[in-house]
Design a protein around this motif. Structure first.
Motif, PDB file in Angstrom:
ATOM      1  N   SER A  39       0.846  -1.187   0.000  1.00 32.98           N
ATOM      2  CA  SER A  39       0.000   0.000   0.000  1.00 32.98           C
ATOM      3  C   SER A  39       0.887   1.244   0.000  1.00 32.98           C
ATOM      4  O   SER A  39       1.520   1.552   1.004  1.00 32.98           O
ATOM      5  CB  SER A  39      -0.927   0.003   1.226  1.00 32.98           C
ATOM      6  N   THR A  40       0.904   1.941  -1.121  1.00 29.28           N
ATOM      7  CA  THR A  40       1.735   3.141  -1.234  1.00 29.28           C
ATOM      8  C   THR A  40       1.241   4.242  -0.319  1.00 29.28           C
ATOM      9  O   THR A  40       2.035   4.989   0.261  1.00 29.28           O
ATOM     10  CB  THR A  40       1.744   3.642  -2.688  1.00 29.28           C
ATOM     11  N   LEU A  41      -0.088   4.356  -0.174  1.00 26.95           N
ATOM     12  CA  LEU A  41      -0.658   5.399   0.680  1.00 26.95           C
ATOM     13  C   LEU A  41      -0.250   5.201   2.140  1.00 26.95           C
ATOM     14  O   LEU A  41       0.204   6.145   2.813  1.00 26.95           O
ATOM     15  CB  LEU A  41      -2.185   5.400   0.549  1.00 26.95           C
ATOM     16  N   LEU A  42      -0.402   3.976   2.635  1.00 30.06           N
ATOM     17  CA  LEU A  42      -0.015   3.694   4.016  1.00 30.06           C
ATOM     18  C   LEU A  42       1.493   3.866   4.220  1.00 30.06           C
ATOM     19  O   LEU A  42       1.939   4.350   5.264  1.00 30.06           O
ATOM     20  CB  LEU A  42      -0.440   2.275   4.400  1.00 30.06           C
ATOM     21  N   ALA A  43       2.253   3.474   3.223  1.00 30.03           N
ATOM     22  CA  ALA A  43       3.700   3.647   3.322  1.00 30.03           C
ATOM     23  C   ALA A  43       4.066   5.132   3.404  1.00 30.03           C
ATOM     24  O   ALA A  43       4.953   5.532   4.174  1.00 30.03           O
ATOM     25  CB  ALA A  43       4.394   2.999   2.129  1.00 30.03           C
ATOM     26  N   GLY A  44       3.362   5.981   2.613  1.00 30.75           N
ATOM     27  CA  GLY A  44       3.616   7.416   2.668  1.00 30.75           C
ATOM     28  C   GLY A  44       3.253   8.004   4.016  1.00 30.75           C
ATOM     29  O   GLY A  44       3.999   8.831   4.574  1.00 30.75           O
ATOM     30  N   LEU A  45       2.113   7.583   4.572  1.00 37.70           N
ATOM     31  CA  LEU A  45       1.716   8.063   5.905  1.00 37.70           C
ATOM     32  C   LEU A  45       2.715   7.621   6.966  1.00 37.70           C
ATOM     33  O   LEU A  45       3.046   8.380   7.891  1.00 37.70           O
ATOM     34  CB  LEU A  45       0.312   7.550   6.240  1.00 37.70           C
ATOM     35  N   THR A  46       3.186   6.388   6.815  1.00 43.60           N
ATOM     36  CA  THR A  46       4.178   5.881   7.776  1.00 43.60           C
ATOM     37  C   THR A  46       5.481   6.664   7.694  1.00 43.60           C
ATOM     38  O   THR A  46       6.120   6.944   8.714  1.00 43.60           O
ATOM     39  CB  THR A  46       4.444   4.387   7.530  1.00 43.60           C
ATOM     40  N   LEU A  47       5.872   7.044   6.488  1.00 47.60           N
ATOM     41  CA  LEU A  47       7.088   7.850   6.327  1.00 47.60           C
ATOM     42  C   LEU A  47       6.926   9.233   6.952  1.00 47.60           C
ATOM     43  O   LEU A  47       7.882   9.789   7.505  1.00 47.60           O
ATOM     44  CB  LEU A  47       7.449   7.970   4.843  1.00 47.60           C
ATOM     45  N   ILE A  48       5.731   9.792   6.832  1.00 52.23           N
ATOM     46  CA  ILE A  48       5.473  11.090   7.477  1.00 52.23           C
ATOM     47  C   ILE A  48       5.594  10.963   8.992  1.00 52.23           C
ATOM     48  O   ILE A  48       6.217  11.801   9.666  1.00 52.23           O
ATOM     49  CB  ILE A  48       4.083  11.626   7.075  1.00 52.23           C
ATOM     50  N   ILE A  49       5.008   9.892   9.531  1.00 51.43           N
ATOM     51  CA  ILE A  49       5.116   9.648  10.974  1.00 51.43           C
ATOM     52  C   ILE A  49       6.573   9.436  11.376  1.00 51.43           C
ATOM     53  O   ILE A  49       7.034   9.936  12.409  1.00 51.43           O
ATOM     54  CB  ILE A  49       4.258   8.428  11.370  1.00 51.43           C
ATOM     55  N   LEU A  50       7.318   8.723  10.527  1.00 51.35           N
ATOM     56  CA  LEU A  50       8.732   8.479  10.809  1.00 51.35           C
ATOM     57  C   LEU A  50       9.530   9.782  10.815  1.00 51.35           C
ATOM     58  O   LEU A  50      10.402   9.986  11.669  1.00 51.35           O
ATOM     59  CB  LEU A  50       9.305   7.515   9.769  1.00 51.35           C
ATOM     60  N   THR A  51       9.213  10.685   9.900  1.00 48.60           N
ATOM     61  CA  THR A  51       9.902  11.984   9.864  1.00 48.60           C
ATOM     62  C   THR A  51       9.602  12.798  11.116  1.00 48.60           C
ATOM     63  O   THR A  51      10.517  13.396  11.719  1.00 48.60           O
ATOM     64  CB  THR A  51       9.474  12.769   8.613  1.00 48.60           C
ATOM     65  N   LEU A  52       8.338  12.818  11.522  1.00 49.48           N
ATOM     66  CA  LEU A  52       7.974  13.554  12.739  1.00 49.48           C
ATOM     67  C   LEU A  52       8.630  12.941  13.973  1.00 49.48           C
ATOM     68  O   LEU A  52       9.101  13.658  14.868  1.00 49.48           O
ATOM     69  CB  LEU A  52       6.450  13.565  12.900  1.00 49.48           C
ATOM     70  N   LEU A  53       8.673  11.604  14.001  1.00 51.03           N
ATOM     71  CA  LEU A  53       9.318  10.940  15.134  1.00 51.03           C
ATOM     72  C   LEU A  53      10.819  11.223  15.149  1.00 51.03           C
ATOM     73  O   LEU A  53      11.415  11.366  16.224  1.00 51.03           O
ATOM     74  CB  LEU A  53       9.072   9.428  15.053  1.00 51.03           C
ATOM     75  N   MET A  54      11.424  11.326  13.971  1.00 53.28           N
ATOM     76  CA  MET A  54      12.853  11.649  13.904  1.00 53.28           C
ATOM     77  C   MET A  54      13.120  13.038  14.473  1.00 53.28           C
ATOM     78  O   MET A  54      14.092  13.244  15.223  1.00 53.28           O
ATOM     79  CB  MET A  54      13.320  11.573  12.445  1.00 53.28           C
ATOM     80  N   LEU A  55      12.257  13.990  14.151  1.00 51.09           N
ATOM     81  CA  LEU A  55      12.397  15.336  14.724  1.00 51.09           C
ATOM     82  C   LEU A  55      12.228  15.299  16.235  1.00 51.09           C
ATOM     83  O   LEU A  55      12.947  15.993  16.972  1.00 51.09           O
ATOM     84  CB  LEU A  55      11.367  16.273  14.090  1.00 51.09           C
ATOM     85  N   LEU A  56      11.270  14.480  16.697  1.00 54.63           N
ATOM     86  CA  LEU A  56      11.071  14.341  18.134  1.00 54.63           C
ATOM     87  C   LEU A  56      12.296  13.732  18.803  1.00 54.63           C
ATOM     88  O   LEU A  56      12.704  14.177  19.883  1.00 54.63           O
ATOM     89  CB  LEU A  56       9.834  13.475  18.396  1.00 54.63           C
ATOM     90  N   GLU A  57      12.900  12.751  18.166  1.00 55.23           N
ATOM     91  CA  GLU A  57      14.077  12.105  18.760  1.00 55.23           C
ATOM     92  C   GLU A  57      15.285  13.038  18.787  1.00 55.23           C
ATOM     93  O   GLU A  57      16.118  12.943  19.693  1.00 55.23           O
ATOM     94  CB  GLU A  57      14.418  10.833  17.977  1.00 55.23           C
ATOM     95  N   ILE A  58      15.388  13.929  17.814  1.00 61.38           N
ATOM     96  CA  ILE A  58      16.460  14.930  17.860  1.00 61.38           C
ATOM     97  C   ILE A  58      16.275  15.831  19.082  1.00 61.38           C
ATOM     98  O   ILE A  58      17.244  16.134  19.796  1.00 61.38           O
ATOM     99  CB  ILE A  58      16.473  15.758  16.557  1.00 61.38           C
ATOM    100  N   ALA A  59      15.023  16.225  19.315  1.00 59.09           N
ATOM    101  CA  ALA A  59      14.746  17.049  20.500  1.00 59.09           C
ATOM    102  C   ALA A  59      15.004  16.265  21.786  1.00 59.09           C
ATOM    103  O   ALA A  59      15.591  16.800  22.741  1.00 59.09           O
ATOM    104  CB  ALA A  59      13.303  17.547  20.455  1.00 59.09           C
ATOM    105  N   VAL A  60      14.593  14.996  21.824  1.00 62.53           N
ATOM    106  CA  VAL A  60      14.799  14.170  23.014  1.00 62.53           C
ATOM    107  C   VAL A  60      16.292  13.984  23.282  1.00 62.53           C
ATOM    108  O   VAL A  60      16.734  14.010  24.437  1.00 62.53           O
ATOM    109  CB  VAL A  60      14.093  12.801  22.844  1.00 62.53           C
ATOM    110  N   ALA A  61      17.082  13.795  22.221  1.00 68.00           N
ATOM    111  CA  ALA A  61      18.527  13.605  22.389  1.00 68.00           C
ATOM    112  C   ALA A  61      19.159  14.811  23.075  1.00 68.00           C
ATOM    113  O   ALA A  61      20.011  14.661  23.961  1.00 68.00           O
ATOM    114  CB  ALA A  61      19.176  13.366  21.025  1.00 68.00           C
ATOM    115  N   MET A  62      18.739  16.011  22.699  1.00 68.42           N
ATOM    116  CA  MET A  62      19.300  17.213  23.308  1.00 68.42           C
ATOM    117  C   MET A  62      18.731  17.454  24.706  1.00 68.42           C
ATOM    118  O   MET A  62      19.452  17.843  25.624  1.00 68.42           O
ATOM    119  CB  MET A  62      19.049  18.422  22.407  1.00 68.42           C
ATOM    120  N   ILE A  63      17.428  17.202  24.864  1.00 69.91           N
ATOM    121  CA  ILE A  63      16.785  17.441  26.163  1.00 69.91           C
ATOM    122  C   ILE A  63      17.333  16.499  27.227  1.00 69.91           C
ATOM    123  O   ILE A  63      17.603  16.911  28.362  1.00 69.91           O
ATOM    124  CB  ILE A  63      15.256  17.309  26.029  1.00 69.91           C
TER     125      ILE A  63
END
Length: 227
Positions: free
Chosen positions: A186-210
């Motif tokens: 499912s390309t649509l679900l894969a795209g949504l999952t990638l968006i979630i992965l990008t947001l989680l990556m930004l969150l983990e960058i913040a968590v790493a510094m915090i």
């Protein structure tokens, strides 16, 4: 190739020798070394500004005698931030996901603050074990509880840093694996999952510094109680 989900946290070895210490010290190469020039470049200016701001923020609650710790604490903060952020890159090893390393950082520094308190103001340091106005029957229990809470501080420091980074790495691994699997179905679900992965990556960058900041700030608060 990883055999299971937790193989990414195994310490890499070269000729049977663990590479934990070289991986931890490698981050010092990334710190820009200022040169003796009249005009500094933008990188030096930004680095100096960030270090000055972080030092001011960490040392604000500490009394003046404790300011001699500022160089060690800001060096610890810089090392933790760089290790945490580099660990988010693909195919890299994060030394700060190892509980043994975090304990090796937390235990000596916490013990140093306790020994400083016992040397400089022993009465005040021991008074923390027994709150004022405690009923006589509760004195042994409260002393035991306060002693345990004091001894558990370095364990809490190390476990907090290890658990937050490990949980973040596991989430990134699971979601990226799910996105890769969904691309064929499912390309649509894969795209949504990638968006979630990008947001989680930004969150983990913040968590790493915090988490690096929280680790250092709590050490400065322990220092404040004993200087």
């Amino acid at each position: 190739m990883n055999l299971n989900l937790f193989d990414q946290f195994l310490v890499p070895q070269l000729l049977g020798m663990p590479l934990l210490i070289p991986a931890m010290l490698l981050t010092t190469v990334l710190i820009y070394n200022p040169q003796d020039r009249w005009l500094s470049n933008p990188l030096t200016t930004l680095q100096s500004w960030l270090i000055a701001k972080a030092t001011k923020q960490i040392m604000t609650p500490v009394n003046k005698p404790g300011h001699k710790w500022s160089l060690m604490l800001i060096s610890l903060l810089t090392m933790l931030i760089l290790n945490n952020l580099l660990g988010l890159l693909p195919y890299t090893f994060t030394p700060t996901t190892q509980l043994s390393m975090n304990m090796a950082l937390a235990l000596p520094l916490w013990l140093a603050t306790v020994l400083i308190g016992l040397r400089n103001k022993p009465t005040s340091s021991l008074a923390h074990l027994l709150p004022e106005g405690t009923p006589t029957p509760l004195i042994p229990i409260l002393i035991l509880i306060e002693t345990i809470s004091l001894l558990i501080r370095p364990i809490a420091l190390a476990v907090r840093l290890t658990a937050n980074l490990t949980a973040g790495h596991l989430l990134l691994h699971l979601i990226s694996t799910a996105a890769l699997s969904l691309m064929t179905t499912s390309t649509l679900l894969a795209g949504l999952t990638l968006i979630i992965l990008t947001l989680l990556m930004l969150l983990e960058i913040a968590v790493a510094m915090i988490q690096a900041y929280v680790f250092t700030l709590l050490l400065s608060l322990y220092l404040q109680e004993n200087v």
